[in-house]
Each structure stands twice: as structure tokens, then as C-alpha cells.
Design a protein around this motif. Sequence first.
Motif, PDB file in Angstrom:
ATOM      1  N   SER A  87      85.748  53.938  15.796  1.00 57.49           N
ATOM      2  CA  SER A  87      85.029  54.138  17.056  1.00 57.49           C
ATOM      3  C   SER A  87      84.438  52.819  17.553  1.00 57.49           C
ATOM      4  N   SER A  88      84.214  51.872  16.625  1.00 59.18           N
ATOM      5  CA  SER A  88      83.686  50.562  17.050  1.00 59.18           C
ATOM      6  C   SER A  88      84.673  49.853  17.970  1.00 59.18           C
ATOM      7  N   ILE A  89      85.981  50.039  17.707  1.00 55.60           N
ATOM      8  CA  ILE A  89      86.997  49.399  18.556  1.00 55.60           C
ATOM      9  C   ILE A  89      86.881  49.966  19.975  1.00 55.60           C
ATOM     10  N   LEU A  90      86.713  51.281  20.056  1.00 51.36           N
ATOM     11  CA  LEU A  90      86.583  51.926  21.372  1.00 51.36           C
ATOM     12  C   LEU A  90      85.338  51.433  22.099  1.00 51.36           C
ATOM     13  N   LYS A  91      84.252  51.306  21.350  1.00 52.29           N
ATOM     14  CA  LYS A  91      82.989  50.867  21.980  1.00 52.29           C
ATOM     15  C   LYS A  91      83.130  49.443  22.519  1.00 52.29           C
ATOM     16  N   ILE A  92      83.719  48.553  21.724  1.00 51.27           N
ATOM     17  CA  ILE A  92      83.839  47.151  22.167  1.00 51.27           C
ATOM     18  C   ILE A  92      84.719  47.073  23.420  1.00 51.27           C
ATOM     19  N   GLN A  93      85.933  47.628  23.326  1.00 55.15           N
ATOM     20  CA  GLN A  93      86.858  47.515  24.455  1.00 55.15           C
ATOM     21  C   GLN A  93      86.312  48.248  25.683  1.00 55.15           C
ATOM     22  N   GLY A  94      85.745  49.432  25.452  1.00 52.97           N
ATOM     23  CA  GLY A  94      85.227  50.238  26.566  1.00 52.97           C
ATOM     24  C   GLY A  94      84.134  49.505  27.320  1.00 52.97           C
ATOM     25  N   THR A  95      83.211  48.880  26.597  1.00 51.83           N
ATOM     26  CA  THR A  95      82.100  48.204  27.288  1.00 51.83           C
ATOM     27  C   THR A  95      82.601  46.938  27.987  1.00 51.83           C
ATOM     28  N   LEU A  96      83.543  46.221  27.341  1.00 49.00           N
ATOM     29  CA  LEU A  96      84.050  45.002  27.989  1.00 49.00           C
ATOM     30  C   LEU A  96      84.765  45.346  29.293  1.00 49.00           C
ATOM     31  N   ILE A  97      85.558  46.418  29.279  1.00 56.00           N
ATOM     32  CA  ILE A  97      86.278  46.809  30.497  1.00 56.00           C
ATOM     33  C   ILE A  97      85.289  47.221  31.589  1.00 56.00           C
ATOM     34  N   ARG A  98      84.278  47.978  31.206  1.00 59.58           N
ATOM     35  CA  ARG A  98      83.304  48.405  32.220  1.00 59.58           C
ATOM     36  C   ARG A  98      82.605  47.189  32.832  1.00 59.58           C
ATOM     37  N   GLN A  99      82.274  46.211  32.004  1.00 58.56           N
ATOM     38  CA  GLN A  99      81.609  45.016  32.544  1.00 58.56           C
ATOM     39  C   GLN A  99      82.564  44.217  33.426  1.00 58.56           C
ATOM     40  N   ARG A 100      83.832  44.102  33.006  1.00 58.47           N
ATOM     41  CA  ARG A 100      84.803  43.363  33.840  1.00 58.47           C
ATOM     42  C   ARG A 100      84.950  44.042  35.198  1.00 58.47           C
ATOM     43  N   LEU A 101      84.953  45.370  35.214  1.00 60.65           N
ATOM     44  CA  LEU A 101      85.124  46.089  36.488  1.00 60.65           C
ATOM     45  C   LEU A 101      83.947  45.841  37.428  1.00 60.65           C
ATOM     46  N   THR A 102      82.737  45.765  36.872  1.00 60.25           N
ATOM     47  CA  THR A 102      81.597  45.493  37.775  1.00 60.25           C
ATOM     48  C   THR A 102      81.704  44.073  38.329  1.00 60.25           C
ATOM     49  N   GLU A 103      82.205  43.143  37.526  1.00 58.32           N
ATOM     50  CA  GLU A 103      82.345  41.763  38.006  1.00 58.32           C
ATOM     51  C   GLU A 103      83.376  41.694  39.132  1.00 58.32           C
ATOM     52  N   LEU A 104      84.509  42.372  38.939  1.00 55.81           N
ATOM     53  CA  LEU A 104      85.556  42.371  39.972  1.00 55.81           C
ATOM     54  C   LEU A 104      85.050  43.032  41.251  1.00 55.81           C
ATOM     55  N   THR A 105      84.306  44.110  41.083  1.00 55.79           N
ATOM     56  CA  THR A 105      83.814  44.815  42.277  1.00 55.79           C
ATOM     57  C   THR A 105      82.843  43.942  43.058  1.00 55.79           C
ATOM     58  N   MET A 106      82.008  43.213  42.341  1.00 62.00           N
ATOM     59  CA  MET A 106      81.092  42.293  43.029  1.00 62.00           C
ATOM     60  C   MET A 106      81.885  41.293  43.868  1.00 62.00           C
TER      61      MET A 106
ATOM     62  N   VAL B 212      84.221  46.511  12.338  1.00 64.80           N
ATOM     63  CA  VAL B 212      85.689  46.490  12.363  1.00 64.80           C
ATOM     64  C   VAL B 212      86.212  45.553  11.271  1.00 64.80           C
ATOM     65  N   ALA B 213      85.589  44.377  11.154  1.00 62.14           N
ATOM     66  CA  ALA B 213      86.050  43.398  10.157  1.00 62.14           C
ATOM     67  C   ALA B 213      85.960  43.983   8.749  1.00 62.14           C
ATOM     68  N   LYS B 214      84.813  44.611   8.464  1.00 63.34           N
ATOM     69  CA  LYS B 214      84.614  45.082   7.080  1.00 63.34           C
ATOM     70  C   LYS B 214      85.319  46.413   6.827  1.00 63.34           C
ATOM     71  N   ALA B 215      85.016  47.404   7.685  1.00 63.33           N
ATOM     72  CA  ALA B 215      85.430  48.775   7.355  1.00 63.33           C
ATOM     73  C   ALA B 215      86.840  49.116   7.830  1.00 63.33           C
ATOM     74  N   VAL B 216      87.347  48.435   8.870  1.00 62.95           N
ATOM     75  CA  VAL B 216      88.701  48.750   9.346  1.00 62.95           C
ATOM     76  C   VAL B 216      89.706  47.747   8.771  1.00 62.95           C
ATOM     77  N   LEU B 217      89.381  46.452   8.855  1.00 67.14           N
ATOM     78  CA  LEU B 217      90.338  45.434   8.411  1.00 67.14           C
ATOM     79  C   LEU B 217      90.149  45.048   6.949  1.00 67.14           C
ATOM     80  N   GLY B 218      89.040  45.471   6.355  1.00 67.95           N
ATOM     81  CA  GLY B 218      88.788  45.184   4.941  1.00 67.95           C
ATOM     82  C   GLY B 218      88.604  43.703   4.655  1.00 67.95           C
TER      83      GLY B 218
END
Length: 395
Positions: free
Chosen positions: A316-335, A388-394
Motif C-alpha cells: 500500500s506504500s507504493i500506492l500512497k507514494i505514486q497516488g500523492t505524487l500524481i495528485r500534486q503533479r495535477l495541481t501544478e499542471l492545472t495552475m 517499500v525498501a525494507k518490507a517489499v524489496l527486502g
Amino acid sequence: MEAFDTTDDRAFRHEIRAFFRESLPEDVRRTVMTGLPTGREMADRWHKVMLAKGWAAPTWPKEHGGTGWSLKRQYIFEQERVAAWAPGPLIFNIDMVGPLFIRYGTPAQNARFLPRVLSGEDHWCQGFSEPGSGSDLASLKCRAVRKGDRYVINGAKIWQTAVYESDMMFGLFRTDSSGRKQQGISVLVLPLASKGLSLRPILLLDGIERVAQCTFEDVEVPVENLIGEENQGWSIAKYLLTLERLGIAEVGASRACLGRLKTLAGAEIRGNEPLLLEPTLLKEIADVEADLDALEATEYRFLFDPQSNGELGPESSILKIQGTLIRQRLTELTMRVAGPFAQETATDLPSSAPDEARSFAAWATRHYFNFRKISIYGGSNEIQRNIVAKAVLGL
Ligand SMILES: Cc1cc2nc3c(=O)[nH]c(=O)nc-3n(C[C@H](O)[C@H](O)[C@H](O)COP(=O)(O)OP(=O)(O)OC[C@H]3O[C@@H](n4cnc5c(N)ncnc54)[C@H](O)[C@@H]3O)c2cc1C
């Protein structure tokens, strides 16, 4: 991901869509679209509509007043809700403290608190973070000392979202300091009107939303308000984090924002052609859309892979990272696309019918500033990368 809908799913989706079309009041929809906080009156009004329909708690089991929906139905509901610009369920009531009571509350606690959690009669906020204890939450120091049939709390909490619209707090408090820092933490619930509890407002970057620092000076809480066992609060806090499965990637919200962004860029003429056709911008919009498609597919795979059983682990950490980055990029583009309209703050807009472009520009400006928070709260993106580094990628 409508492509994967079964016939049943499709019928359910249409039912939800029709409900939002018919039942969502126009002023509520416009407030969400413009990016203004709904405020207590509007949130309560909408919550009552959802209660009457039986959909106020989409993730709860039926026996506690929820819908009893499967994960797939919850997913579809969330997609349609966001696409309709309807407010979400009362987040701290429905997504946090309700499940907390359902899992750990005694029958007496559930009889006392749960009906008011569901009805929205009480609004709740979360008292976890402290000055100096955010990422390293287990180091928290706000102390609750047992004295007879009460706990006496002294210390501070910080960043409480929605505290000014709330009546109650569920929080983590230090009840023992003798062992490892994860031991000796307990969950207590208390009214915000408790004697000795004071709030200092913190205005967020958007100039509208207020959170608070809460100071506790000899605040007394009856022992009946201890949830779960004393000193077992850390496992309860970890359980709450596992509930963040659905919607953590916020794909639906990004999809709705992307649609509006393209409409706005298509309507805005710069030189002789629509701004949308400007090559650099077009490439950036295409890039973000491709990343969003990939995120949606990844989320769907995590949630509905037959082997995952709907249980999201550290992925779920992967989803949180990508999801928040995309949302922030969209606000920048909209501005960028909104240009001078982006200078309009949401509060400057007249309540009477702002046109689509101006309303969206106001949305973008507020969210551009407000969304700095989304890669910080609920565990910052740096902390998610460590997971992600520790628990997903080991590593
Ligand atoms: C707007 C907003 C609303 C919030 N709402 C609530 C709420 O309702 N209830 C609540 O309890 N809390 C709430 N929070 C608190 C939030 O959970 C914390 O801010 C968050 O966990 C980060 O903690 P911190 O602010 O103490 O920063 P710190 O932990 O001090 O982190 C500072 C910086 O260091 C980085 N960092 C820290 N440790 C590491 C590490 N080990 N490796 C790499 N980088 C690291 C962080 O990523 C961050 O960039 C809210 C915060 C904000 C900003």
C-alpha cells in the motif's frame, strides 16, 4: 477499471450513479468541485442523506449499521462518489474510530459510542502525532496516569485535522515508560470539551483549513474510555493503518481532476490554437495520464488478485507514494493551464455560478497549496519509501 465489471457490478454502478445524480444537493457538489471545505452544517446535511439511504458507512458490516458490501462494491462506490463530486464519508468517524470500536470496543462502549459515530451526532478527530513524534510515532510522550477510576493526561498533541468541527478525540497516550517505546501506549477517547484541554490553531498553506495543537493540563478521562487493553495501543494503531486499503491511491479523484484539466486546456485558446495542443504541455498531460493508468492497474491488481484476499500489505506504500505524487503533479499542471485565473482564491469567487474555468482554477490554487500535506500525513513519502525498501524489496 470498468472494463472488469461483471453484469452485477455494472448494475450496481448504475444504481450508485443514479443515486448521486438525483440526491446530491447542487450546493454540496459545487463546494466539493470548488475545493472548499464542506464545513459541519453541509457535512451533516449530506451525511443524513447517506444515512437515510443506508450508505453512510460503506466499509462497515451490516450488524453495526454498515452496508456489508464486498470489497469490489466498496471500490465501485468510491469511484462513483468521487466522479460525482460528492463528499466522502465522515473520515474519522467511519474510516477510523468506527472500525476501532467494532474491533476493540466492549459491548458497553459500543452501545454508548457507536450509534453516535454512525449517525454523525458526534464528529471525531485523531490525536496521534505530537511535537517531536510524527514519523517516529512510538516515541510519543503525552502521558496518561491512572488515578483510581480516571486517567489524568498531561502533554501535547499536534496537527489535529477537523478538530474545530469535532466533538470527540481518539488518541494514543503514554501509560508506561518502563519498556520498549512501542509498549506502554494506550488508546483513550475523550470529549474535546474536557476541562484542561486547550487548542491553538494552525492555519494551513491554503489560508483556509485549520488544524490545531492540543495541550492537555490535568485532563481527566474515566477508565471506561480506555479502548482495548492498557499498554496495547500500538497494535491498535497498526490495525488502523491496515484499514487504509481502499482509495489510498486516490485514482478516482485524480481521474476527475485530469478530465477537468483537459477540458480547461482544450477550451483555453493561446495564439490560434487550444492550449492543450502546446507540445510540452500535451506531453506532460500524457505522461501523468499514463502514470495514472499504471497506478490504477496496480491498485486493482493489489486489491483483487485472488491470492491477496483484499488484504493490502506493505505494497500500500507504493500506492500512497505514486497516488500523492500524481495528485500534486495535477495541481501544478492545472495552475499552469489556469494562468491568471489561478490567482483567484476559492474564497474570492462569488457563490453564484462561477463558470467552470474559474471554479476549477480556484480548486487548483487551493489544492496546489493544500496538497503539500498529502505526502506528509498518514506517514510521509520518505517513510513509505523506507517501508517499500525494507518490507517489499527486502533491502
Ligand atoms: C496537514 C496535516 C494534517 C495532519 N493531521 C493529523 C491528524 O489529524 N492527526 C494526527 O495525529 N496527525 C496528523 N498529522 C501529522 C502527520 O501524521 C505527521 O506530520 C507526519 O507523520 C510527519 O511527522 P512530523 O510532522 O513530526 O515530521 P518528522 O517526523 O519530524 O519528519 C520531518 C521530515 O523528515 C523525514 N523523515 C523522518 N524520519 C525519517 C526516516 N526515518 N527516514 C527518512 N526520512 C525521514 C520526513 O519524511 C519529513 O520529511 C497531520 C499533518 C499535517 C501536515
